[in-house]
Each structure stands twice: as C-alpha cells, then as structure tokens.
Design an enzyme around this catalytic site. Structure first.
Site, mmCIF file in Angstrom:
data_model
loop_
_atom_site.group_PDB
_atom_site.id
_atom_site.type_symbol
_atom_site.label_atom_id
_atom_site.label_comp_id
_atom_site.label_asym_id
_atom_site.label_seq_id
_atom_site.Cartn_x
_atom_site.Cartn_y
_atom_site.Cartn_z
ATOM 1 N N HIS A 1 1.933 33.805 -0.152
ATOM 2 C CA HIS A 1 2.499 33.017 -1.250
ATOM 3 C C HIS A 1 4.009 32.958 -1.021
ATOM 4 C CE1 HIS A 1 3.802 32.230 -5.399
ATOM 5 N NE2 HIS A 1 2.552 31.930 -5.720
ATOM 6 N N GLN B 1 -3.069 38.932 -6.517
ATOM 7 C CA GLN B 1 -4.432 38.386 -6.589
ATOM 8 C C GLN B 1 -5.493 39.460 -6.395
ATOM 9 O OE1 GLN B 1 -5.120 35.265 -7.403
ATOM 10 N NE2 GLN B 1 -3.025 34.485 -7.362
ATOM 11 N N CYS C 1 1.832 27.111 -3.804
ATOM 12 C CA CYS C 1 2.944 27.981 -3.374
ATOM 13 C C CYS C 1 2.643 28.660 -2.052
ATOM 14 C CB CYS C 1 3.309 29.006 -4.438
ATOM 15 S SG CYS C 1 3.891 28.277 -5.960
#
Lengths: 158, 429
Positions: B139, B219, B382
């Site tokens: 990311h 995540q 992103c």
C-alpha cells in the site's frame, strides 16, 4: 433507470467508437494528465495557429488528438471534446470548457445549452455522481494546459 | 446456502449490531457493503463506548488532577491494555497514532531523526550505503514513507517482486536482504491481492543481519489472530477503523527495547521528560510518541472493537472469512470475462478479491454495482505500482468482513453480470 440517464447512448457511442483518438502531428502543445484516485490517464495534443491576429484567444484550434486509458466517461468525454473544439477559436474553446465545467459541477441540476455543448450535454447525468466528475473533466483539463502551453511557446518565440 | 451454514459466526446476530447495515442506498436498495478493506462499519457497542466516554468521563488525559481527568486517563490506559492484549503485547509496547500510515511514518522519521540525535539513537541511523527493503505489493502507506526516508538520508530502496500468481517472489531474498539492509517493511496481508505473506521467513533472514522488520498489519490484524509473540517482527502497525473501531486511531506496536532507543517523530506536550528554554528530554515510550492531547474516546472505542472481535473469536472470524473467500473465488472466478488479480486459491489468502472485467473499466463496473446497492472499491486501492505489475490501471475490489454473507457474494456476481450486459461485453454462452 438511473444508469441509462448517466450512461446515455451518446456517451456509450463515443466510448465504443472514439473520435480523433491516436496522437497526431503537427502539434503545438501536449499535456499528460492523470487522475490520481484511479490511475486513468490522457495524453492530449493541440495544434493552435494564428488566424490573422496574434497567437491569442483569436487563434484557431486546428487539431486535437489524444491517447488515453480510462473509464467510459473519461474516454467519451475526450472524444466529445475533440468534436467540439477542433476548428474553433481558443476563446470559443475556453467558453465551451467553462460551460462544461459548470455543467459537471451542477450536481444534476444543470440546464446545459445544447448550442454550446452539443453532444456534451449528455454528461449532465454524470454530474450527480461526485466521484465521476474528475473522469469527465480529465481530457478538458489536459486541453486547457496544452492550449496554454501553445500560446506561451509562440509568445516566447516571437 | 444460509449464512449459518457458512461457518462458526452467527452473522444474522452480528448484522443486528451494525445500524448502518439496515439502511438502503440509491433509492431503496438494501446496502451490500463490500468495502471493509477501505474501512469497516462499526457495531453499536463501539459507538456506545465512544459516546459513553464523552458523556461520562471526558477530560484531557495525562493532564490535571481532577476526577474526570483521572477517569479519562484510566479509560485511555485501560484501552491500551485491552488493545495490547488483543495482539499478545504488553501495554507499554503499544503506541497510539492517528492510523497505520502515521505509525509507519513514526518509524521512518525516527530513523532519519536518529541521524541528528545523540549516540544513544545510533541503532536507528541510516545513510548512504544502507538499504531499505519493501515489496511491489505495498500500500502507498508502506511505500512512500520509505521512499522519502531514502531520499532524506541517501539510503537505497529495494523491493521484492510479486509473481503472476499474486505471491511474493522470494527467489531473490538472499540478494535483497543482506548486511546492508537496515529495515524490511512489508505487508502482512495485501490490501489488493489478499495474499498473506510469509513474514517469518523474511524476518529470519533480516534478523540474521541485524535488520529491523516492520509489518503492515492494516489488513491482517482485523481479519485473523495476530500475536506479536509469534510473528518475529520488530514493529507492527494497524488502523482502528478497519477493525470495527473508530476513525482517527491507529497502533504502532514495537519491541520495548527498540521503542526505548528511538527518537521521537512528533514533538510537543506530554511526550517530554524535562523542558527548558533551550532543550528538552523525552518521556519513556509509549508517551514519547504521543505528543498532544491524545484520542482517548477513539482508544476507548477501539478497545470496545477488540472486545467485540475477541468475543466472536478471531479464529472464528478467520474461518468465516476463509469460507466467504472460497465461495467468492469460486463464483466470481467462474464468471466468463472476469480475471481475478491475486491468488486463486484461498490458502494464505485473506478476504479481499480484486478483479478485472474484460472490456469494462473498474469505474464503470463500480457504478453499475453501486446502482444495485453493492458498494465496492474501484481504482488502484493505493497500490499503484502493484497495478502496474499487472498492467492494469484499475481493478474492482470486493472485501469481506464478519457481517458479510454468501448472499452478498451472490449480489456481487449478479452485479458484475449486469455490468457486462450493460456495456455489451457479456460473453455469449
């Protein structure tokens, strides 16, 4: 049906069969614009030449060509742009740009002037979706930059 | 298939805790929320905890000696203990930040600040000849801060490549991680591909050279049991808002001896030892890294989110998401003209599924889905360099959480088919 309102047939036609796509020469200005939220991009060229007067708002937009990658809205918008602006003066083009920008920020309430915007009136429905306004404006912002560049360049040279 | 057959979670009961899931969108369509990878929805328990703090205990924490200040400070520090326990850590190893992004920046700036700090911070210095290692699947939050660290210090940024199957290519591990490596910063689970990375293997190599290891757990922590004692990492970052908690709070976990040896990132009130007109000394961690009045109501809310998830059981959360992932991979993956970007098997893979619909741009797929009440993420999520690896500008991403059901997957599948019909790309069968 909301989606038919947004994706009007005119938009889908331009998307499937874009006009003036593919970069051409000669050109006097080129701009590369990216939508950083989605990565869509357009490279757009203009060829501006004086029409009797100086290289100013009275100059003629002889050609607009572009290469691009993106969603149906951004692709169709670029295609419509070329139809609208090729052959116009820079001043007329800027007025069209203003009218289109205003329509895109109208939140679905705009009453576009079809005499000025022609096929671009089909984008009225897009203005109800804030996330898509940038898609519709991407090529127009590139045209503005490329045109400004063309005028500056020649002024610097003269 | 009913939701109860799917796994160990009682999804109907869970859904009843989330007020927003009862609303409709786009003229009366039931909300099908498939964007928890961007931010999760919040259960009433979390909203009540945050509101309860404001209604009963609100005061600036770590300041003042009045009763409310005591209660507020106690609530804040109790929240820290709860959140630390959620990841198997001690309370003093947990630093509150604005989000995971700020936590990564905290470490990156501590490393460049070490260059101009005293000898006691030498462990964190980086400069020309040193290397920082990331991966192509990061990311932007775990990429750009390291690019900037390298730019400021003259260190070199290197990265693991991603194989076509969505897994990290570890074939050049021995070359990438070496005696010049100062830190390896890597996603525990990819926000686009869903891939769970073999972080222990990477950490083992990095630690062999004395390099630091930072895991982006934004995540992973919300979706699987994570115990810092098992991870072999030095730092772990995550965001509260992706795990049922409030916005505006994130966590940096760090090994206590490392936190103690790091100079601060943001300076100001509360993070000080002694202050004179010409100099200041620092508080011990975690306060050293928490300048200004902290986000106590959000800490309390995040602790409530941890309690909520703990009550469900993170093993159960993982099992539930695994079942949905398998179902989604099977049904989305079976659609003609749809290509999943990321691992096609559910092993070592989380519940984020990104895909390309041939001939229909992700924005247009998302628009048709949205019109049906199905809310997904479209774009590069992103992770722009990762999308370049796959030679796509944008993907459509559905991400699942504790409140999602297989019916949500069915709505997604029907929506994708509707998009294909609308744009005239539906493959003829």
């Amino acid at each position: 049906m909301r989606m038919d309102d947004m994706y009007q047939e005119i938009i889908l036609d331009h998307y499937r069969n874009p006009h003036n796509k593919g970069l051409r020469d000669p050109h006097t200005g080129e701009a590369h614009h990216i939508n950083p939220t989605c990565g869509d991009e357009v490279t757009l060229r203009v060829a501006v030449e004086p029409a009797g007067g100086g290289l100013d708002g009275s100059a003629i937009v002889r050609d607009v060509s572009y290469d691009s990658m993106g969603c149906s809205i951004s692709q169709a918008s670029a295609s419509v742009l070329t139809d609208l602006l090729i052959g116009r003066t820079v001043d007329e083009g800027m007025r069209t740009l203003d009218a289109f920008t205003e329509l895109m920020h109208s939140k679905g309430q705009g009453e576009p002037d079809e005499d000025v915007l022609e096929d671009a009136v089909a984008f009225a429905g897009v203005s109800k979706y804030p996330a898509r306004i940038k898609c519709a404006l991407l090529a127009w912002m590139a045209w503005k930059d490329a045109t400004a560049q063309s005028l500056e360049k020649k002024e610097g040279a003269s | 298939m009913t939701t109860r057959e799917l796994g160990p979670l009682d999804v109907e009961a869970i859904r009843a805790d989330f007020p927003i899931l009862a609303r409709t969108v786009r003229d009366g369509r039931p909300l099908v929320y498939l964007d928890s990878g961007a931010t999760s929805q919040k259960p009433r328990q979390v909203l009540d905890a945050e509101r309860g703090f404001y209604e009963r205990h609100n005061a600036a924490v770590h300041r003042g000696a009045h009763q409310l200040a005591e209660e507020a400070t106690d609530a804040y520090e109790s929240a820290r203990a709860t959140i630390a326990a959620f990841i198997g850590a001690r309370a003093d190893e947990v630093v509150f930040t604005k989000n995971a992004t700020e936590a990564v920046n905290l470490v990156a700036y501590a490393m460049s600040n070490a260059a101009t700090s005293g000898a006691e911070y030498a462990r964190f210095r980086v400069g020309p000849g040193d290397e920082v290692v990331v991966s192509e699947m990061e990311h932007h939050a775990n990429l750009v801060p390291w690019q900037e660290l390298c730019r400021r210090t003259g260190a070199t940024l290197r990265w693991f490549r991603v194989a076509d199957n969505g897994r990290l290519d570890l074939s050049d591990l021995d070359d990438l991680v070496n005696e010049r490596t100062k830190i390896v910063a890597i996603a525990h689970q990819s926000n686009v591909l869903g891939t769970v990375n073999p972080v222990r293997e990477i950490a083992r190599r990095a630690h062999g050279f004395g390099a630091l290891v930072l895991l982006d757990g934004a995540q992973s922590v919300p979706h699987m049991p994570v115990d810092v004692g098992d991870l072999d990492a030095d730092f772990l970052v995550f965001s509260g808002h992706k795990m049922l908690g409030p916005n505006g709070i994130g966590v940096l976990w760090g090994r206590p001896e490392l936190l103690a040896g790091m100079p601060p990132f943001i300076t100001g009130g509360s993070m000080i030892g002694e202050v004179y007109m010409d100099r200041t000394t620092w508080a011990d961690p975690p306060q050293r890294f928490e300048a200004g009045v902290p986000m106590a109501p959000q800490a309390v809310g995040l602790a409530a989110a941890c309690d909520y998830l703990s009550a469900l059981g993170m093993e159960n959360v993982l099992a539930h998401e695994h079942a949905i992932t398998e179902y989604a991979l099977k049904h989305v993956g079976a659609l003609p003209g749809v290509r999943i970007v990321g691992p096609l098997d559910a092993e070592a893979r989380g519940a984020a599924i990104s895909f390309v619909v041939e001939g229909v741009h992700a924005h247009d797929v998302g628009q048709i889905l949205d019109d049906r009440g199905v809310e997904v993420r479209v774009g590069h999520h992103c992770a722009w360099p990762l999308h370049r690896c796959y030679k796509v500008a944008a993907t459509t991403r559905a991400s699942f959480y504790v409140y999602n059901t297989v019916a949500d997957v069915d709505a997604l599948v029907e929506g994708v088919q509707a998009a294909q019909r609308f744009f005239g790309t539906a493959p003829s069968v």
